[in-house]
Design a protein around this motif. Structure first.
Motif, mmCIF file in Angstrom:
data_model
loop_
_atom_site.group_PDB
_atom_site.id
_atom_site.type_symbol
_atom_site.label_atom_id
_atom_site.label_comp_id
_atom_site.label_asym_id
_atom_site.label_seq_id
_atom_site.Cartn_x
_atom_site.Cartn_y
_atom_site.Cartn_z
ATOM 1 N N ALA A 952 0.836 -1.210 0.000
ATOM 2 C CA ALA A 952 0.000 0.000 0.000
ATOM 3 C C ALA A 952 0.863 1.249 0.000
ATOM 4 O O ALA A 952 0.892 2.015 0.946
ATOM 5 C CB ALA A 952 -0.940 -0.014 1.204
ATOM 6 N N GLU A 953 1.556 1.495 -1.093
ATOM 7 C CA GLU A 953 2.452 2.653 -1.198
ATOM 8 C C GLU A 953 1.668 3.948 -1.002
ATOM 9 O O GLU A 953 0.562 4.095 -1.537
ATOM 10 C CB GLU A 953 3.124 2.665 -2.575
ATOM 11 N N PHE A 954 2.268 4.869 -0.277
ATOM 12 C CA PHE A 954 1.591 6.157 -0.085
ATOM 13 C C PHE A 954 2.560 7.164 0.521
ATOM 14 O O PHE A 954 3.624 6.810 1.047
ATOM 15 C CB PHE A 954 0.365 6.017 0.831
ATOM 16 N N VAL A 955 2.186 8.435 0.410
ATOM 17 C CA VAL A 955 2.819 9.535 1.132
ATOM 18 C C VAL A 955 1.724 10.236 1.926
ATOM 19 O O VAL A 955 0.677 10.584 1.363
ATOM 20 C CB VAL A 955 3.502 10.538 0.170
ATOM 21 N N ASP A 956 1.937 10.424 3.218
ATOM 22 C CA ASP A 956 0.949 11.091 4.080
ATOM 23 C C ASP A 956 1.118 12.602 3.931
ATOM 24 O O ASP A 956 1.821 13.247 4.708
ATOM 25 C CB ASP A 956 1.139 10.654 5.531
ATOM 26 N N TRP A 957 0.479 13.141 2.901
ATOM 27 C CA TRP A 957 0.627 14.565 2.616
ATOM 28 C C TRP A 957 0.022 15.431 3.721
ATOM 29 O O TRP A 957 0.531 16.531 3.995
ATOM 30 C CB TRP A 957 -0.015 14.908 1.279
ATOM 31 N N GLU A 958 -1.023 14.977 4.360
ATOM 32 C CA GLU A 958 -1.628 15.767 5.438
ATOM 33 C C GLU A 958 -0.633 15.992 6.566
ATOM 34 O O GLU A 958 -0.535 17.094 7.116
ATOM 35 C CB GLU A 958 -2.882 15.062 5.961
ATOM 36 N N PHE A 959 0.095 14.963 6.932
ATOM 37 C CA PHE A 959 1.104 15.096 7.979
ATOM 38 C C PHE A 959 2.212 16.061 7.550
ATOM 39 O O PHE A 959 2.631 16.949 8.312
ATOM 40 C CB PHE A 959 1.705 13.726 8.302
ATOM 41 N N ILE A 960 2.709 15.891 6.322
ATOM 42 C CA ILE A 960 3.813 16.724 5.847
ATOM 43 C C ILE A 960 3.406 18.195 5.786
ATOM 44 O O ILE A 960 4.182 19.093 6.147
ATOM 45 C CB ILE A 960 4.279 16.225 4.465
ATOM 46 N N GLN A 961 2.210 18.450 5.354
ATOM 47 C CA GLN A 961 1.775 19.846 5.226
ATOM 48 C C GLN A 961 1.566 20.529 6.580
ATOM 49 O O GLN A 961 1.461 21.753 6.642
ATOM 50 C CB GLN A 961 0.501 19.898 4.384
ATOM 51 N N ARG A 962 1.481 19.769 7.669
ATOM 52 C CA ARG A 962 1.363 20.373 8.993
ATOM 53 C C ARG A 962 2.720 20.728 9.597
ATOM 54 O O ARG A 962 2.782 21.382 10.630
ATOM 55 C CB ARG A 962 0.643 19.392 9.934
ATOM 56 N N LEU A 963 3.810 20.280 8.938
ATOM 57 C CA LEU A 963 5.145 20.546 9.479
ATOM 58 C C LEU A 963 5.544 21.997 9.276
ATOM 59 O O LEU A 963 4.993 22.713 8.429
ATOM 60 C CB LEU A 963 6.170 19.628 8.795
ATOM 61 N N LYS A 964 6.534 22.415 10.064
ATOM 62 C CA LYS A 964 7.031 23.797 9.993
ATOM 63 C C LYS A 964 7.699 24.043 8.646
ATOM 64 O O LYS A 964 8.595 23.305 8.232
ATOM 65 C CB LYS A 964 8.024 24.051 11.117
ATOM 66 N N VAL A 965 7.260 25.086 7.948
ATOM 67 C CA VAL A 965 7.824 25.439 6.654
ATOM 68 C C VAL A 965 9.060 26.296 6.850
ATOM 69 O O VAL A 965 9.022 27.322 7.534
ATOM 70 C CB VAL A 965 6.791 26.188 5.788
ATOM 71 N N VAL A 966 10.168 25.888 6.259
ATOM 72 C CA VAL A 966 11.417 26.648 6.330
ATOM 73 C C VAL A 966 11.583 27.493 5.075
ATOM 74 O O VAL A 966 11.935 28.677 5.146
ATOM 75 C CB VAL A 966 12.620 25.705 6.490
ATOM 76 N N VAL A 967 11.328 26.903 3.931
ATOM 77 C CA VAL A 967 11.431 27.605 2.642
ATOM 78 C C VAL A 967 10.225 27.218 1.807
ATOM 79 O O VAL A 967 9.853 26.039 1.733
ATOM 80 C CB VAL A 967 12.725 27.231 1.884
ATOM 81 N N LYS A 968 9.609 28.227 1.178
ATOM 82 C CA LYS A 968 8.512 27.943 0.255
ATOM 83 C C LYS A 968 8.736 28.756 -1.008
ATOM 84 O O LYS A 968 8.625 29.977 -1.017
ATOM 85 C CB LYS A 968 7.167 28.291 0.878
ATOM 86 N N GLY A 969 9.080 28.052 -2.084
ATOM 87 C CA GLY A 969 9.294 28.711 -3.356
ATOM 88 C C GLY A 969 8.048 28.659 -4.206
ATOM 89 O O GLY A 969 6.957 28.327 -3.734
#
Length: 999
Positions: A952-969
């Motif tokens: 069941a390959e996946f990336v938990d995007w909801e978790f990642i998007q809650r992390l602290k953003v250091v750089v956003k291009g």
């Protein structure tokens, strides 16, 4: 005595194809070597021999001076009793004893040694002629093997050693390789001690001089083993016995006049002996030696040469005899009356002269065995057999005979080159014969070493199987510039690397510098004899190692090599070489070196290679090029990892190695093509662009790409390769039919090969991968090209490169628990790598909502800026993005270079709906990533998956998007993990999980 001849069937030097080009027979010659010598002498005798210098040092210096190997070790004993004790405790190959040993003389000591060790050679070395006289009560046959007189010259020691070796090796070496025998008949220890060193010095020196045409130093030294043997006789009967035993191998006879016959000293023994030999073999070279000038008349009567023993010019006389009668020196073509009609210094000249000299001359030399002797002098055993005088006795047609001779010489020169790297020589370079040469004496670099190895290994392996139609396999004509060219270039131009210099600055600096004179001269001589397009490729010392391949990081250039002016062509070649040198200092390789902890500066060899392919409408390219791996990282049933994987494309291999659209298949299942499952899949995944060499602007050299152009496949639909490899799409039926049919657009499917077997590419690749694995002892990757034609006999498979690859099957035990799967924020069932990675605290990802396939180059630039900062801080990161990482085609993924991601800790190749691309397997980028042990994960977006994958390959995007953003291009975001995470990869099951570390 009856004469005998050698039949071809008895020739051990012949291989299945007629010759032994790899010198196997030479490895088997001179099996016995004198390695341990026991020297027995009184302290006074030892002092005399050591007065000027160490005897051992003299022997070592003689060996090195004559390019002989493994000088022997000398053990000393001062008494006969001590010597016998030493012999009882250690094995020796030779005993040399002086006559005065105190309690026992040398003859009695020798007799005692022979009683205990009857096969051990014992030589008596006397200081004077008086000491060399055999006592009446002694029997020389039971006490010593030979007697010599020490003349304060270490040459006699070398001659003694080599003569003992010759006596013990002669029977085997003549049988194995028809090695020639020189017979010296001399009963006087004094004259034997003077003549034997002269003969050995002349034999070695002459043999070395005629081996200049040898392929390289290794083969010259090997062929030295086939030098003529020298045997000595002290009586008429002994000489006849040797002659009878080795009659078919006797090279020449040198004889004294007065020596024992029938047990008594005979004044004419030598004359009678040579008369008998002349009767038996009319063309045998003979030399009569005498202290009396009157014997010259006897020599003339025997048609023998004559030398006075006491002349001061005896060395020169013997030298002249070797040149004139034994085939050393130039071959002088003459008419029967002695008129010179041609001269050949080497086999190349010899072949050329055979084509032009009068037939009368060819028959004269052939029937008198001159050709055979000349070939044997060069240790060309197989050729000598084929040019023996018996082949000339009943020649029916002179012209047919001439053609056969030329064919024999040419075949030898051609076949012995296969699988061998020859040293380049300006005067003797023959491109028709020499397929693989090197300029310089230094290292060939990693890539060239692999090519040289597979050249030798491939020929050896392929020779065991039968060739079939369309199965011609070769390596393009290759010239290596060794690394000393780069080192001299840097030193001569006083070049130093400047921190912060751009790649363009470095290139400009190198282009303004000049190549060393020796290198430029050799390159000019090479190019003068080479036609057609060339590639100029890197081969650094660090390149193509298993753990650090440096794949694709250095420059490669392709040259049309078609300018009308040679100087323009030469200038273009020099520019290409300099730019390959310059790439050693470029930012990409330096960044890669820092990543693997490589602190030493690299050095660069260069491969110049004729390009594989043909010219079509001004464009030169191979019909097929590709990369084959013996290990498949992403097998799809029924494939297994061990079945291997191949990526192929039309045109040059840049399409494959830079990750552009190509076709992949397993050589074990060539008809199983998952990416061609439906018509839509074929239309979406078929190759649309190809690389070829633009031959219409041969006067120009474009440093950025070296005349290589990216061309739409649609432009080449009328060219033979596209027509042979395409299928036809019929829109009205929405169907693709195999073959080049009228009525619809062409689609590259390679069906004629993979489905119908018009060319045996899958079978050949299976065999070659297996050969490569056996040769390198690990999984391998090969690059290849095929010049394909409708007539299979004209098609040629070109082996371009081989390198080891990392499979990731380490022994470390990695177990992924179910609890870890449930806690993971990222999971893959198709992961490369093996281990537990705990240092990753950053995630860099391409945002799905802002992804635009037309903007992938901008995304690569953003990732590069983030990488620079994280790499400098020593903070590895997890990189996530869609499509093929590192591809040169921005429509298939994000075209990052190694320098853009040099600090990455792990990579995720996201397969989503935005880009449909095959796995990044076979590109240079992929090879560098996997070799460094950087985990490489493939994850399929759940929205695009047809069904659930194994884990069941996946990336938990909801978790990642809650992390602290250091750089956003504009396209890429960097976030930081608050808690430590672990990436665990099981290389045996290809499963990977990324989850929070336990408290």
């Amino acid at each position: 005595m009856k004469s005998s001849t050698v039949t071809a069937g008895s020739d051990p030097a012949l291989s299945a194809n007629g010759f032994d080009p790899h010198f196997t027979v030479f490895h088997e010659l001179m099996a016995f070597k004198v390695q341990e010598i026991l020297l027995v002498s009184s302290p006074y005798d030892a002092y005399i021999m050591e007065e000027d210098n160490s005897m051992a040092s003299r022997i070592i210096n003689e060996y090195h001076g004559l390019n002989l190997s493994r000088p022997p070790r000398i053990t000393r004993a001062t008494t006969a009793r001590q010597a016998l004790e030493i012999l009882a405790s250690k094995w020796f190959d030779l005993v040399i004893t002086m006559p005065h040993l105190g309690e026992m003389d040398g003859y009695c000591f020798g007799s005692e040694v022979k009683k205990r060790y009857p096969n051990l050679p014992v030589i008596l070395l006397a200081h004077s002629v008086r000491d060399a006289v055999i006592p009446d009560q002694a029997d020389t046959c039971t006490c010593v093997d030979n007697i010599y007189v020490w003349c304060c010259d270490s040459d006699i020691l070398l001659a003694i050693i080599k003569n003992v070796e010759d006596g013990l090796n002669v029977e085997t070496d003549t049988t194995k390789a028809m090695v020639r025998v020189i017979l010296l008949v001399e009963d006087s220890p004094l004259y034997r001690s003077q003549l034997l060193p002269m003969l050995y010095a002349e034999v070695v020196r002459q043999t070395q001089s005629v081996l200049d045409e040898g392929l390289n130093e290794k083969h010259r030294l090997l062929k030295m083993r086939a030098r003529p043997k020298i045997l000595t006789a002290a009586s008429y009967e002994e000489a006849v016995e040797i002659f009878t035993k080795y009659r078919q191998y006797i090279f020449c006879v040198l004889s004294d006049v007065r020596f024992p016959k029938n047990g008594t000293l005979n004044e004419r023994a030598g004359v009678d002996l040579l008369a008998e030999f002349r009767y038996e073999q009319p063309d045998l070279p003979l030399l009569l030696l005498s202290t009396e000038a009157a014997n010259r008349t006897n020599a003339e009567f025997l048609s023998a040469a004559f030398v006075e023993k006491n002349t001061k010019k005896i060395r020169q006389k013997i030298h002249n005899f070797f040149l004139r009668y034994l085939g050393f020196g130039d071959f002088v073509f003459c008419l029967p009356d002695g008129t010179e009609v041609g001269r050949a210094k080497n086999l190349h000249d010899f072949e050329a002269r055979l084509k032009t000299v009068p037939l009368e001359s060819i028959l004269y030399h052939g029937r008198n065995n001159h050709f055979c002797n000349w070939a044997m002098a060069r240790a060309e055993i197989a050729l000598a057999i084929r040019m023996h005088k018996r082949f000339f006795q009943h020649a029916v047609s002179g012209e047919i005979l001439r053609e056969e001779l030329v064919s024999k010489v040419h075949a030898l020169r051609k076949i012995r080159q296969q699988g061998v790297v020859a040293q380049f020589d300006r005067q003797n370079f023959d491109p028709e014969i020499m397929d693989f040469v090197k300029i310089g004496k230094g290292s060939m670099g990693g890539k060239a070493r692999g090519l040289a190895f597979i050249s030798s290994w491939l020929y050896r392996s392929m020779k065991k199987r039968s060739e079939g139609p369309g199965r011609t396999i070769t390596i393009p004509r290759t010239c290596i510039i060794t690394a000393d060219g780069f080192n001299d270039f840097i030193l001569q131009n006083d070049l130093t690397y400047q921190e912060g210099a751009t790649d363009d600055d470095i290139a400009d600096c190198f282009l303004q510098a000049s190549l060393p004179e020796w290198l430029a001269g050799d390159l000019r001589a090479f190019l003068e004899k080479i036609d057609g397009p060339l590639s100029v490729r890197s081969s650094s010392l660090l390149e193509d190692a298993q753990s650090r391949p440096y794949a694709g990081l250095y420059s490669t250039f392709m040259l049309v090599n078609g300018a009308a002016s040679f100087e323009v062509r030469f200038q273009q070649l020099q520019q290409a070489v300099k730019l390959v040198y310059a790439s050693t200092w470029y930012s990409g390789p330096r960044s890669f070196s820092r990543s693997i902890g490589q602190t030493l500066d690299d050095s660069m060899a260069v491969i110049i290679q004729q390009l594989a392919g043909s010219c079509y409408n001004g464009c030169f390219y191979p019909a097929i090029s590709g990369v084959a791996q013996s290990y498949n990282y992403y097998p799809i049933s029924p494939m297994t990892s061990q079945d291997g994987i191949v990526h192929i494309a039309v045109g040059f291999g840049k399409t494959v190695v830079e990750g552009e659209q190509s076709l992949r298949f397993s050589p074990a299942f060539p008809g199983h093509l998952p990416q061609f499952s439906t018509v839509d899949d074929i239309l979406a995944n078929a190759q649309r662009w190809m690389y070829c060499l633009d031959c219409t602007h041969s006067e120009e050299f474009l440093p950025e790409q070296g005349n290589l152009m990216r061309r739409p496949v649609d432009e080449a639909v009328d060219e033979e390769p596209i027509r042979m490899l395409s299928s036809t799409f019929f829109p009205e039926e929405y169907r693709i039919r195999d073959g080049d049919l009228p009525g619809g657009p062409k689609v590259l499917t390679f069906a004629s090969i993979l489905k119908y077997g018009s060319y045996p590419l899958p079978d050949m690749l299976k065999e070659l991968l297996e050969i490569g694995k056996k040769g390198m002892g690990c999984e391998v990757e090969i690059e290849f090209a095929v010049d394909l034609h409708r007539d299979p006999a004209q098609s040629v498979f070109y082996f371009l490169q081989i390198r080891p690859i990392v499979t990731g099957n380490e022994n470390l035990q990695i177990m992924i628990r179910q609890e870890e799967r449930e806690r993971s924020i990222l999971r893959s069932g198709r992961a490369l790598g093996h281990g537990r990675y705990e240092a990753i605290r950053e995630i860099v990802f391409v945002r799905q909502e802002s992804f635009d396939v037309a903007q992938t180059k901008k995304m690569a630039a953003e990732i590069s800026r983030i990488n620079t900062r994280l790499h400098k801080a020593g903070r590895p990161y997890l990189l996530i993005g869609p499509g093929r990482w590192g591809t040169a085609d921005p429509w298939l993924g994000i075209p990052v270079c190694w320098n853009d991601i040099s600090g990455v800790g792990a990579i995720v190749e996201l397969q989503d709906c935005s880009i449909r691309a095959e796995p990044s397997q076979g590109s240079h980028f992929f090879q560098n990533i996997t070799s460094l042990g950087i985990p490489y994960l493939m994850v399929q977006d759940a929205r695009c998956a047809a069904d659930n994958t194994k884990h069941a390959e996946f990336v938990d995007w909801e978790f990642i998007q809650r992390l602290k953003v250091v750089v956003k291009g504009d396209f890429v975001t960097q976030v930081t993990l608050v808690d430590p995470f672990v990436l665990k990869v099981d290389g045996h099951t290809s499963e990977a999980v990324f989850y929070p570390e336990d408290d």
